[in-house]
Design a protein around this motif. Structure first.
Motif, PDB file in Angstrom:
ATOM      1  N   TYR A   1       0.004  -4.422   4.948  1.00 28.67           N
ATOM      2  CA  TYR A   1       1.125  -5.318   4.657  1.00 28.67           C
ATOM      3  C   TYR A   1       2.114  -4.685   3.681  1.00 28.67           C
ATOM      4  O   TYR A   1       3.303  -4.586   3.974  1.00 28.67           O
ATOM      5  CB  TYR A   1       0.640  -6.656   4.096  1.00 28.67           C
ATOM      6  N   ARG A   2       1.646  -4.250   2.537  1.00 28.71           N
ATOM      7  CA  ARG A   2       2.568  -3.739   1.516  1.00 28.71           C
ATOM      8  C   ARG A   2       3.373  -2.538   1.986  1.00 28.71           C
ATOM      9  O   ARG A   2       4.549  -2.398   1.663  1.00 28.71           O
ATOM     10  CB  ARG A   2       1.799  -3.378   0.254  1.00 28.71           C
ATOM     11  N   ALA A   3       2.736  -1.642   2.735  1.00 30.91           N
ATOM     12  CA  ALA A   3       3.421  -0.430   3.187  1.00 30.91           C
ATOM     13  C   ALA A   3       3.616  -0.395   4.700  1.00 30.91           C
ATOM     14  O   ALA A   3       4.669   0.018   5.191  1.00 30.91           O
ATOM     15  CB  ALA A   3       2.648   0.796   2.732  1.00 30.91           C
ATOM     16  N   GLY A   4       2.614  -0.833   5.459  1.00 29.76           N
ATOM     17  CA  GLY A   4       2.694  -0.747   6.917  1.00 29.76           C
ATOM     18  C   GLY A   4       3.840  -1.527   7.516  1.00 29.76           C
ATOM     19  O   GLY A   4       4.465  -1.092   8.494  1.00 29.76           O
ATOM     20  N   ARG A   5       4.174  -2.689   6.938  1.00 33.89           N
ATOM     21  CA  ARG A   5       5.264  -3.507   7.494  1.00 33.89           C
ATOM     22  C   ARG A   5       6.600  -2.773   7.457  1.00 33.89           C
ATOM     23  O   ARG A   5       7.502  -3.070   8.258  1.00 33.89           O
ATOM     24  CB  ARG A   5       5.379  -4.824   6.731  1.00 33.89           C
ATOM     25  N   LEU A   6       6.738  -1.822   6.542  1.00 31.78           N
ATOM     26  CA  LEU A   6       7.984  -1.071   6.433  1.00 31.78           C
ATOM     27  C   LEU A   6       8.177  -0.094   7.584  1.00 31.78           C
ATOM     28  O   LEU A   6       9.261   0.471   7.750  1.00 31.78           O
ATOM     29  CB  LEU A   6       8.018  -0.310   5.099  1.00 31.78           C
TER      30      LEU A   6
ATOM     31  N   LEU B   1       6.252  11.244   6.565  1.00 35.24           N
ATOM     32  CA  LEU B   1       6.544  10.299   5.490  1.00 35.24           C
ATOM     33  C   LEU B   1       5.274   9.511   5.204  1.00 35.24           C
ATOM     34  O   LEU B   1       4.668   8.945   6.107  1.00 35.24           O
ATOM     35  CB  LEU B   1       7.660   9.337   5.905  1.00 35.24           C
ATOM     36  N   PHE B   2       4.870   9.461   3.943  1.00 32.53           N
ATOM     37  CA  PHE B   2       3.631   8.787   3.543  1.00 32.53           C
ATOM     38  C   PHE B   2       3.976   7.695   2.541  1.00 32.53           C
ATOM     39  O   PHE B   2       4.424   7.970   1.429  1.00 32.53           O
ATOM     40  CB  PHE B   2       2.687   9.827   2.925  1.00 32.53           C
ATOM     41  N   LEU B   3       3.783   6.424   2.940  1.00 33.88           N
ATOM     42  CA  LEU B   3       4.087   5.287   2.079  1.00 33.88           C
ATOM     43  C   LEU B   3       2.813   4.689   1.490  1.00 33.88           C
ATOM     44  O   LEU B   3       1.847   4.456   2.209  1.00 33.88           O
ATOM     45  CB  LEU B   3       4.822   4.195   2.873  1.00 33.88           C
ATOM     46  N   ALA B   4       2.819   4.437   0.195  1.00 32.69           N
ATOM     47  CA  ALA B   4       1.665   3.829  -0.479  1.00 32.69           C
ATOM     48  C   ALA B   4       2.148   3.184  -1.766  1.00 32.69           C
ATOM     49  O   ALA B   4       3.259   3.441  -2.237  1.00 32.69           O
ATOM     50  CB  ALA B   4       0.601   4.884  -0.770  1.00 32.69           C
ATOM     51  N   CYS B   5       1.317   2.308  -2.333  1.00 33.28           N
ATOM     52  CA  CYS B   5       1.625   1.706  -3.629  1.00 33.28           C
ATOM     53  C   CYS B   5       1.220   2.705  -4.702  1.00 33.28           C
ATOM     54  O   CYS B   5       0.037   2.984  -4.868  1.00 33.28           O
ATOM     55  CB  CYS B   5       0.872   0.387  -3.795  1.00 33.28           C
ATOM     56  N   LEU B   6       2.199   3.232  -5.429  1.00 34.65           N
ATOM     57  CA  LEU B   6       1.958   4.375  -6.299  1.00 34.65           C
ATOM     58  C   LEU B   6       2.107   4.057  -7.783  1.00 34.65           C
ATOM     59  O   LEU B   6       2.680   4.850  -8.534  1.00 34.65           O
ATOM     60  CB  LEU B   6       2.900   5.528  -5.921  1.00 34.65           C
ATOM     61  N   LYS B   7       1.615   2.900  -8.205  1.00 30.56           N
ATOM     62  CA  LYS B   7       1.623   2.630  -9.640  1.00 30.56           C
ATOM     63  C   LYS B   7       0.790   3.704 -10.314  1.00 30.56           C
ATOM     64  O   LYS B   7      -0.334   3.978  -9.895  1.00 30.56           O
ATOM     65  CB  LYS B   7       1.037   1.253  -9.942  1.00 30.56           C
ATOM     66  N   PRO B   8       1.326   4.357 -11.367  1.00 27.56           N
ATOM     67  CA  PRO B   8       0.628   5.495 -11.987  1.00 27.56           C
ATOM     68  C   PRO B   8      -0.789   5.174 -12.441  1.00 27.56           C
ATOM     69  O   PRO B   8      -1.078   4.070 -12.903  1.00 27.56           O
ATOM     70  CB  PRO B   8       1.530   5.829 -13.191  1.00 27.56           C
ATOM     71  N   LYS B   9      -1.651   6.152 -12.293  1.00 28.29           N
ATOM     72  CA  LYS B   9      -3.028   6.122 -12.808  1.00 28.29           C
ATOM     73  C   LYS B   9      -3.860   4.978 -12.219  1.00 28.29           C
ATOM     74  O   LYS B   9      -4.669   4.359 -12.903  1.00 28.29           O
ATOM     75  CB  LYS B   9      -3.005   6.043 -14.333  1.00 28.29           C
ATOM     76  N   THR B  10      -3.639   4.701 -10.934  1.00 29.71           N
ATOM     77  CA  THR B  10      -4.448   3.717 -10.224  1.00 29.71           C
ATOM     78  C   THR B  10      -5.245   4.430  -9.138  1.00 29.71           C
ATOM     79  O   THR B  10      -4.940   5.563  -8.759  1.00 29.71           O
ATOM     80  CB  THR B  10      -3.577   2.628  -9.569  1.00 29.71           C
ATOM     81  N   GLY B  11      -6.263   3.726  -8.611  1.00 31.02           N
ATOM     82  CA  GLY B  11      -7.052   4.299  -7.527  1.00 31.02           C
ATOM     83  C   GLY B  11      -6.218   4.567  -6.295  1.00 31.02           C
ATOM     84  O   GLY B  11      -6.409   5.578  -5.602  1.00 31.02           O
ATOM     85  N   ASN B  12      -5.263   3.652  -5.995  1.00 27.88           N
ATOM     86  CA  ASN B  12      -4.389   3.856  -4.840  1.00 27.88           C
ATOM     87  C   ASN B  12      -3.606   5.157  -4.958  1.00 27.88           C
ATOM     88  O   ASN B  12      -3.455   5.909  -3.987  1.00 27.88           O
ATOM     89  CB  ASN B  12      -3.396   2.684  -4.717  1.00 27.88           C
TER      90      ASN B  12
END
Length: 293
Positions: free
Chosen positions: A66-71, A4-15
């Motif tokens: 914080y945004r993803a790791g805390r989950l 399972l790979f968690l990340a902030c996935l707002k479209p067309k961003t560097g992340n």
């Protein structure tokens, strides 16, 4: 292994681009990697509900402590984390967030930093053991001539977006454009005189690396994340103030030798230090370690 790979996935961003690239590295090694937007989940309980699926997950990965790791704090899976940049540059300043990130780092099997500076900051602010943090840079992907500045990207922060739009209305030669696909951005870069990074906080800018690879000069604000990849007058130009930005821009416009040098060195730097193959090998090895005793 199912990851399972968690990340902030707002479209067309560097992340999003970085997460997709790392996912492809993991899957090319034969693993199953399910990439999910961290914003879909409110807590570890929501993540645990997903993990109950069959076939079961055997490991997890997260970008941004914080945004993803805390989950992942309460999940019963081995996991690794990747520093996003804002977690170390900004979130550590908030005591509650810093405490959570320390817990995440203690529980993680490994952590990945894009730059030496990020690694050092993590060791200082999060009291982390150096041996747990791996360094892996991102790989990627004349006078009186009228010049324009195009600001391109998604609207992420509503307050900042409003400020930028207001400033642009009062400024001649500056335009805003909506986010574009990576292919469209690269096409725009190739037609530009230079790529500007004006961020006040960066982990590692994919746009800078992509510009160097495409042989486009880079002008970047002199902050640690940018200075880690842009060596002033060697691989690009750094500026520290609006006046300095104008000065460095004029140098780039008028000094053809300088322009050719930073373009040549930037391309060589990316090829030498941001190898896609090395990045792939690193993440495949780290993911394999999640399943080892």
């Amino acid at each position: 292994m199912k990851i399972l790979f968690l990340a902030c996935l707002k479209p067309k961003t560097g992340n999003h681009t970085t997460a997709e690239r790392i996912r492809s590295h993991i899957e090319s090694a034969g693993h199953i990697c399910e990439l999910r937007h961290a914003g879909e989940f409110q807590s570890s309980a929501d993540v645990n509900s997903l993990l109950s699926q069959d076939p079961p997950f055997q490991g997890a990965l997260a970008i941004h402590l914080y945004r993803a790791g805390r989950l992942l704090l309460d999940v019963q899976l081995p996991f690794g984390v990747i520093f996003g940049g804002t977690d170390i540059n900004e979130d550590v300043k908030v005591e509650q967030k810093r405490a959570v990130m320390e817990q995440v780092l203690r529980k993680a099997r490994f952590a990945v930093a894009f730059t030496t500076k990020l690694k050092e900051e993590a060791e200082i602010h999060l009291m982390s053991q150096s041996s747990k943090i791996y360094l892996q840079p991102q790989a990627w992907h004349c006078k009186n001539v009228p010049n324009i500045l195009i600001i391109l990207g998604p609207n992420i922060d509503p307050v900042l977006t409003a400020e930028v739009k207001s400033a642009v209305k009062r400024t001649t030669g500056v335009f805003l454009a909506h986010e574009r696909s990576q292919q469209e951005v690269h096409a725009a870069m190739k037609r530009s005189f230079a790529v500007v990074n004006s961020s006040v906080s960066e982990g590692m800018s994919a746009a800078i690396l992509e510009a160097m690879h495409l042989r486009v000069p880079v002008l970047a604000r002199n902050i640690p994340g940018n200075a880690a990849v842009v060596q002033h007058e060697v691989t690009g130009l750094l500026y520290s103030s609006p006046q300095d930005f104008l000065h460095q821009s004029q140098r780039l416009l008028s000094d053809q030798e300088l322009r050719e040098r930073v373009v040549r060195n930037g391309k060589l730097y990316v090829e030498e230090h941001h190898s896609l193959e090395k990045e792939r090998e690193t993440y495949q090895r780290l993911v394999d370690s999640l399943h080892s005793v």
